[in-house]
Design an enzyme around this catalytic site. Sequence first.
Site, PDB file in Angstrom:
ATOM      1  N   GLN A 167      -7.976  -8.670   2.892  1.00 12.09           N
ATOM      2  CA  GLN A 167      -9.410  -8.154   2.832  1.00 12.09           C
ATOM      3  C   GLN A 167     -10.125  -8.511   4.254  1.00 12.09           C
ATOM      4  O   GLN A 167     -10.815  -7.572   4.791  1.00 12.09           O
ATOM      5  CB  GLN A 167      -9.930  -8.331   1.709  1.00 12.09           C
ATOM      6  CG  GLN A 167     -11.396  -7.770   1.500  1.00 12.09           C
ATOM      7  CD  GLN A 167     -11.780  -7.782   0.018  1.00 12.09           C
ATOM      8  OE1 GLN A 167     -11.385  -7.017  -0.665  1.00 12.09           O
ATOM      9  NE2 GLN A 167     -12.607  -8.693  -0.177  1.00 12.09           N
ATOM     10  N   GLU A 209     -18.363  -5.050   6.050  1.00  8.73           N
ATOM     11  CA  GLU A 209     -18.950  -6.282   6.649  1.00  8.73           C
ATOM     12  C   GLU A 209     -18.973  -6.344   8.284  1.00  8.73           C
ATOM     13  O   GLU A 209     -19.073  -7.156   8.878  1.00  8.73           O
ATOM     14  CB  GLU A 209     -18.167  -7.408   6.143  1.00  8.73           C
ATOM     15  CG  GLU A 209     -18.570  -7.378   4.445  1.00  8.73           C
ATOM     16  CD  GLU A 209     -17.783  -8.673   3.986  1.00  8.73           C
ATOM     17  OE1 GLU A 209     -17.044  -9.440   4.619  1.00  8.73           O
ATOM     18  OE2 GLU A 209     -17.696  -8.733   2.454  1.00  8.73           O
ATOM     19  N   GLU A 289      -8.667 -17.751   1.588  1.00 10.48           N
ATOM     20  CA  GLU A 289      -9.385 -17.458   0.382  1.00 10.48           C
ATOM     21  C   GLU A 289      -8.894 -16.594  -0.552  1.00 10.48           C
ATOM     22  O   GLU A 289      -7.982 -15.688  -0.243  1.00 10.48           O
ATOM     23  CB  GLU A 289     -10.617 -16.786   0.804  1.00 10.48           C
ATOM     24  CG  GLU A 289     -11.778 -16.668  -0.295  1.00 10.48           C
ATOM     25  CD  GLU A 289     -12.831 -15.842   0.353  1.00 10.48           C
ATOM     26  OE1 GLU A 289     -13.474 -14.841  -0.404  1.00 10.48           O
ATOM     27  OE2 GLU A 289     -13.208 -16.135   1.367  1.00 10.48           O
ATOM     28  N   ASP A 316     -12.595 -17.889  -4.612  1.00 11.90           N
ATOM     29  CA  ASP A 316     -13.832 -17.236  -4.767  1.00 11.90           C
ATOM     30  C   ASP A 316     -13.786 -16.650  -6.152  1.00 11.90           C
ATOM     31  O   ASP A 316     -14.474 -16.963  -7.183  1.00 11.90           O
ATOM     32  CB  ASP A 316     -13.724 -16.019  -3.894  1.00 11.90           C
ATOM     33  CG  ASP A 316     -14.804 -14.889  -3.768  1.00 11.90           C
ATOM     34  OD1 ASP A 316     -15.895 -15.310  -4.682  1.00 11.90           O
ATOM     35  OD2 ASP A 316     -14.497 -14.020  -3.205  1.00 11.90           O
ATOM     36  N   LYS A 341     -21.366 -17.986  -3.716  1.00 10.14           N
ATOM     37  CA  LYS A 341     -21.993 -16.822  -3.840  1.00 10.14           C
ATOM     38  C   LYS A 341     -23.181 -16.765  -4.972  1.00 10.14           C
ATOM     39  O   LYS A 341     -22.897 -17.021  -6.220  1.00 10.14           O
ATOM     40  CB  LYS A 341     -21.240 -15.446  -4.171  1.00 10.14           C
ATOM     41  CG  LYS A 341     -20.153 -15.149  -3.017  1.00 10.14           C
ATOM     42  CD  LYS A 341     -19.228 -14.440  -3.523  1.00 10.14           C
ATOM     43  CE  LYS A 341     -18.338 -13.912  -2.100  1.00 10.14           C
ATOM     44  NZ  LYS A 341     -17.133 -12.786  -2.746  1.00 10.14           N
ATOM     45  N   LYS A 392     -19.683 -17.795   5.632  1.00  5.25           N
ATOM     46  CA  LYS A 392     -19.142 -16.438   5.805  1.00  5.25           C
ATOM     47  C   LYS A 392     -20.068 -15.423   5.697  1.00  5.25           C
ATOM     48  O   LYS A 392     -20.807 -15.187   4.505  1.00  5.25           O
ATOM     49  CB  LYS A 392     -17.995 -16.094   4.678  1.00  5.25           C
ATOM     50  CG  LYS A 392     -16.730 -16.316   5.059  1.00  5.25           C
ATOM     51  CD  LYS A 392     -15.896 -16.103   3.629  1.00  5.25           C
ATOM     52  CE  LYS A 392     -15.778 -14.771   3.671  1.00  5.25           C
ATOM     53  NZ  LYS A 392     -14.777 -14.401   2.448  1.00  5.25           N
TER      54      LYS A 392
END
Length: 429
Positions: A167, A209, A289, A316, A341, A392
């Site tokens: 990703q 992103e 990650e 994550d 997050k 990030k």
Amino acid sequence: MAKIVDIKGREVLDSRGNPTVEADVLLDNGIIGSACAPSGASTGSREALELRDGDKSRYLGKGVLKAVANINGPIRDLLLGKDPIDQKALDQAMIKLDGTENKATLGANAILAVSLAAAKAAAQDQDLPLYAHIANLNGTPGVYSMPVPMMNIINGGEHADNNVDIQEFMVQPVGAKSFSEGLRMGTEIFHHLKAVLKARGLNTAVGDEGGFAPNLASNEDALKVISEAVANAGYTLGTDVTLALDCAASEFYEDGKYNLSGEGQVFTAEGFAEYLKGLTQRYPIISIEDGLDESDWAGWKILTDKIGEKVQLVGDDLFVTNTKILKEGIDKKIANSILIKFNQIGTLTETLEAIQMAKAAGYTAVISHRSGETEDSTIADLAVGTSAGQIKTGSLCRSDRVSKYNQLLRIEEQLNGKAKYNGRGEFRG
């Protein structure tokens, strides 16, 4: 002592054109704190619940009027007259009112927007920058550091419409002497990467992103074009700049196997861990990650045992900013880092608790945006105020990403040398 006299919620748009929640917290001295909740694309199954309306006649069912109504009704009624500086009391009151493990009643998006807006109002009330107020809440007053940015310059997986399975492919300016220098290095690499892709006749459109999203021959091909861009920018890979991956492996985990459809390869957990180990041996990848599926704890143990001494292994979807799950991971020696997050857990207080637990166990904590973002730059202040050391927040274009970088530039200037940029020192190996 200032008191909360009003709370207002509204529906606004995120960077993908989907509705999200914004909240204002108004104090009796006229101060207003405002914050927006972000939204993810590749989400962990154990994240706190993002409340959506499901009404297909509005925003394809993605409206958030129910969450907004919860802010303007029960949450407002609950918090009127309260002291905004007592963040823990506010957050605990909302958690209790919700009454569920995953904030399914009020919605984590509603609770989070109010939690962050209250923190912003409290900071203003004390005439403090937000990062300073966060440091106070964290029990580390006056202690700051500037984070190393992990810049997502090639997007794949759920963040792009291409054939790349992994990703995120990121660069980290670990050789920089300051955040501002690191940001410049990353930006120069980003522009050189665009030129490399153009020279190959590849697409230079960007993903969610802000990273490029070309079709490539393999995941390793992404590392090759990034390596070329780093060299063309005049930097040395491995010393000036290192690499990081976000596999988001849960997105290609099917029937107990890891299916890299873009490469036509299928792996067991052992095989995919070996695949990742091979990449770390060929490239200076110092952080991976979600290298395995969130439910594949046996696989995570294999990966941790293989490369965990030298490589930062970030959970994550694995940990979803949840202290209960993180504690289990620490006890079982799974991974060695947590991605942070806000909206996975739903309050500032619980976010700080996750960072504190990670650090106490010798795990690193990486502050992160979501793929669905707004102009809200709170995570920049969170990174500095907790001395997390890493952030990030996407690539070097799209204002929803750049807003965080620009806030970090302002903070570094304001602190004028009082917040160290530790570069390679933030990582293992």
